[in-house]
Design an enzyme around this catalytic site. Structure first.
Site, PDB file in Angstrom:
ATOM      1  N   ARG A 118       2.847 -15.493 -21.399  1.00  0.00           N
ATOM      2  CA  ARG A 118       4.056 -15.498 -20.751  1.00  0.00           C
ATOM      3  C   ARG A 118       4.296 -13.769 -20.720  1.00  0.00           C
ATOM      4  NH1 ARG A 118       6.642 -19.883 -23.624  1.00  0.00           N
ATOM      5  NH2 ARG A 118       6.393 -21.507 -22.291  1.00  0.00           N
TER       6      ARG A 118
ATOM      7  N   LYS B  35       2.445  -3.939  -8.933  1.00  0.00           N
ATOM      8  CA  LYS B  35       1.759  -5.006  -7.734  1.00  0.00           C
ATOM      9  C   LYS B  35       0.557  -5.381  -8.561  1.00  0.00           C
ATOM     10  CE  LYS B  35       3.348  -4.625  -3.242  1.00  0.00           C
ATOM     11  NZ  LYS B  35       3.020  -4.271  -1.963  1.00  0.00           N
TER      12      LYS B  35
ATOM     13  N   GLU C  37      -5.025   6.849   1.861  1.00  0.00           N
ATOM     14  CA  GLU C  37      -3.806   6.481   1.391  1.00  0.00           C
ATOM     15  C   GLU C  37      -3.177   7.732   1.156  1.00  0.00           C
ATOM     16  OE1 GLU C  37      -2.260   3.591   0.731  1.00  0.00           O
ATOM     17  OE2 GLU C  37      -3.812   2.037   0.583  1.00  0.00           O
TER      18      GLU C  37
ATOM     19  N   LYS D 162       6.155   7.462  -4.047  1.00  0.00           N
ATOM     20  CA  LYS D 162       6.186   6.052  -4.268  1.00  0.00           C
ATOM     21  C   LYS D 162       7.278   5.589  -5.139  1.00  0.00           C
ATOM     22  CE  LYS D 162       3.077   2.017  -5.528  1.00  0.00           C
ATOM     23  NZ  LYS D 162       2.199   1.524  -5.180  1.00  0.00           N
TER      24      LYS D 162
ATOM     25  N   GLU E 123       9.500  -5.495  -2.909  1.00  0.00           N
ATOM     26  CA  GLU E 123       9.333  -5.381  -1.433  1.00  0.00           C
ATOM     27  C   GLU E 123      10.019  -6.408  -0.670  1.00  0.00           C
ATOM     28  OE1 GLU E 123       5.012  -4.543  -0.699  1.00  0.00           O
ATOM     29  OE2 GLU E 123       5.325  -6.266   1.072  1.00  0.00           O
TER      30      GLU E 123
ATOM     31  N   ARG F  91      10.155  -1.035   0.567  1.00  0.00           N
ATOM     32  CA  ARG F  91       8.687  -1.045  -0.202  1.00  0.00           C
ATOM     33  C   ARG F  91       7.844  -1.397   0.991  1.00  0.00           C
ATOM     34  NH1 ARG F  91       6.772  -2.430  -5.922  1.00  0.00           N
ATOM     35  NH2 ARG F  91       4.436  -1.865  -5.566  1.00  0.00           N
TER      36      ARG F  91
ATOM     37  N   ASN G 154       3.198  -0.527   3.245  1.00  0.00           N
ATOM     38  CA  ASN G 154       2.074  -1.063   4.003  1.00  0.00           C
ATOM     39  C   ASN G 154       1.834  -0.472   5.209  1.00  0.00           C
ATOM     40  OD1 ASN G 154       1.869  -2.745   1.625  1.00  0.00           O
ATOM     41  ND2 ASN G 154       3.714  -3.861   2.495  1.00  0.00           N
TER      42      ASN G 154
ATOM     43  N   HIS H  88      -1.516  -1.136   7.041  1.00  0.00           N
ATOM     44  CA  HIS H  88      -2.131  -2.376   6.150  1.00  0.00           C
ATOM     45  C   HIS H  88      -2.235  -3.693   6.937  1.00  0.00           C
ATOM     46  CE1 HIS H  88      -1.774   0.491   3.021  1.00  0.00           C
ATOM     47  NE2 HIS H  88      -2.197  -0.204   2.149  1.00  0.00           N
TER      48      HIS H  88
ATOM     49  N   HIS I  51      -5.822  -4.724   6.578  1.00  0.00           N
ATOM     50  CA  HIS I  51      -6.428  -5.977   5.896  1.00  0.00           C
ATOM     51  C   HIS I  51      -7.237  -6.690   6.669  1.00  0.00           C
ATOM     52  CE1 HIS I  51      -2.937  -5.739   2.351  1.00  0.00           C
ATOM     53  NE2 HIS I  51      -4.151  -4.928   2.310  1.00  0.00           N
TER      54      HIS I  51
ATOM     55  N   HIS J   3     -11.234  -0.128   1.485  1.00  0.00           N
ATOM     56  CA  HIS J   3      -9.731  -0.417   1.683  1.00  0.00           C
ATOM     57  C   HIS J   3      -9.184   0.616   2.375  1.00  0.00           C
ATOM     58  CE1 HIS J   3      -5.705  -1.713   1.244  1.00  0.00           C
ATOM     59  NE2 HIS J   3      -5.469  -0.735   0.378  1.00  0.00           N
TER      60      HIS J   3
HETATM   61  N1  GLY Z   1       0.517  -0.653  -2.232  1.00  0.00           N
HETATM   62  C1  GLY Z   1       1.748  -0.716  -1.728  1.00  0.00           C
HETATM   63  C2  GLY Z   1       2.653  -1.094  -2.826  1.00  0.00           C
HETATM   64  O1  GLY Z   1       2.569  -0.810  -4.031  1.00  0.00           O
HETATM   65  O2  GLY Z   1       3.749  -1.589  -2.568  1.00  0.00           O
END
Ligand code: GLY
Length: 355
Positions: free
Chosen positions: A114, A136, A178, A227, A237, A241, A245, A248, A252, A265
């Site tokens: 957990r 994330k 990035e 960030k 998000e 947040r 992206n 992206h 993606h 990426h």
């Molecule tokens: N890589 C995008 C984020 O961490 O929200």
């Protein structure tokens, strides 16, 4: 040189340094001194650094690199190894590698008993400026990137820029994709101290491409301050947040069409940047001068717009599956002013007009 950044969400520190590797490992061992450890290490990193890092074999699990490896099998491998080595709820997983290793180790930590502690030691530029921070964690499932995952914050992030000395050019440039992304969202982030990151990236390009240590430290710190400001306002998000992206949604889709081999990426994200900037300019959302400045910045770093033969329908199908898509709309992050973007939900018909 050492910089410590504090992240309120999850209450942890990020250390950015150019310390000797022996010093880094001493610090990591000291930070986890009362815990049983399992280092989850990228095979590439292990082969390059095993003699320098001198980790105890009994604390190491080696995994292969690459998006294809961010799967359930490797997740189970971590869980099984943690069980065999009797890690308890008070113990710790330590990710040593790029974004794939960080994401999968973080996800294993979030579910083992957990939730146990984990630490990030990112070794690629991309993972240093993005994926190791903000909690994330995920694995891919049934060809959908990050379908299974959790928001789960690390206990500490140790960034040592010396790992970048052995990072190949393609992966380094991928990380720079990035990095440049942050220049286009700077004014959304709510970071209180003006950075002028766009201008700084223009000025320091040559030094950054040469991996000059002071410049690297500053750039990583700049990116992370932006960030952190975002993640502190919106951990899960639900709103702000999403701006991280930028590039992206399209990125993606082509990453997936290229089966995660054709494009890294960062390369895919850069193509996503070209895609949304073209849309924004064509639709008068940004001025010509800002469009030109942005294209010049991308070009300065050697990024070029690629041609794709993928069918629009196929790209759209992938975009619809992206977890950023709400039921019938596809979310794009679109430049709307200098260093500023907006979140736009588009119908499929609208997305077709973007191509
Ligand atoms: N890589 C995008 C984020 O961490 O929200």
């Amino acid at each position: 040189m050492k910089q410590i950044l504090k992240v309120d969400t999850g209450n942890y520190d990020i250390e950015i340094s150019d310390d000797k590797f022996s010093q880094l490992i001493d610090e990591v061992l000291d930070f986890t001194k009362n815990q049983k450890r399992l280092f989850v290490v990228s095979r590439k990193v292990y082969n390059l650094y095993k003699d320098i890092l001198n980790l105890c074999e009994c604390e190491v699990l080696i995994l292969n690199d690459g998006e294809k490896e961010k799967n359930f099998k490797n997740y189970l491998k971590i869980i099984k190894t943690a069980t065999q080595r009797n890690l308890s709820r008070n113990d710790v997983l330590i990710a040593l590698g790029g974004g794939v290793i960080g994401d999968i180790t973080g996800y294993a930590a979030s579910t083992y008993m957990r939730g146990i502690d984990y630490i990030q030691i990112p070794t690629t530029l991309l993972s240093m400026v993005d994926s190791s921070v903000g909690g994330k964690t995920a694995i891919d499932f049934q060809c959908v990137k990050n379908l299974i995952g959790a928001f789960y914050q690390p206990k500490k992030v140790f960034i040592n820029i010396n790992f970048l000395n052995t990072l190949d050019k393609r992966q380094y440039l991928s990380g720079l994709g990035e990095v440049v992304k942050y220049a286009f969202i700077e004014d959304n982030c709510g970071y209180k101290h003006a950075l002028f990151f766009f201008e700084y990236l223009t000025l320091c390009c040559e030094k950054l491409l040469e991996k000059e240590p002071m410049t690297l430290m500053r750039v990583i710190e700049y990116c992370l301050n932006l960030k952190i400001a975002v993640v502190n306002q919106d951990e899960k998000e639900t709103g702000l947040r999403k701006i991280l992206n930028l590039g992206h949604t399209f990125g993606h889709a082509i990453e997936s069409k290229g089966k995660y081999r054709k494009y890294t990426h960062g390369e895919a994200v850069v193509q996503g940047l070209f895609f949304v900037f073209n849309y924004a300019y064509k639709n008068n959302l940004i001025s010509y001068s800002y469009y030109k400045l942005s294209m010049d910045l991308l070009e300065k770093y050697g990024f070029k717009k690629a041609k794709f033969s993928y069918k629009q329908d196929e790209l759209l199908e992938i975009m619809k599956k992206d977890k950023k898509a709400s039921t019938d709309k596809i979310t794009f992050i679109i430049p709307c002013d200098k260093k500023k973007v907006q979140v736009v939900k588009m119908s499929q018909e609208e997305v077709y007009t973007m191509f």
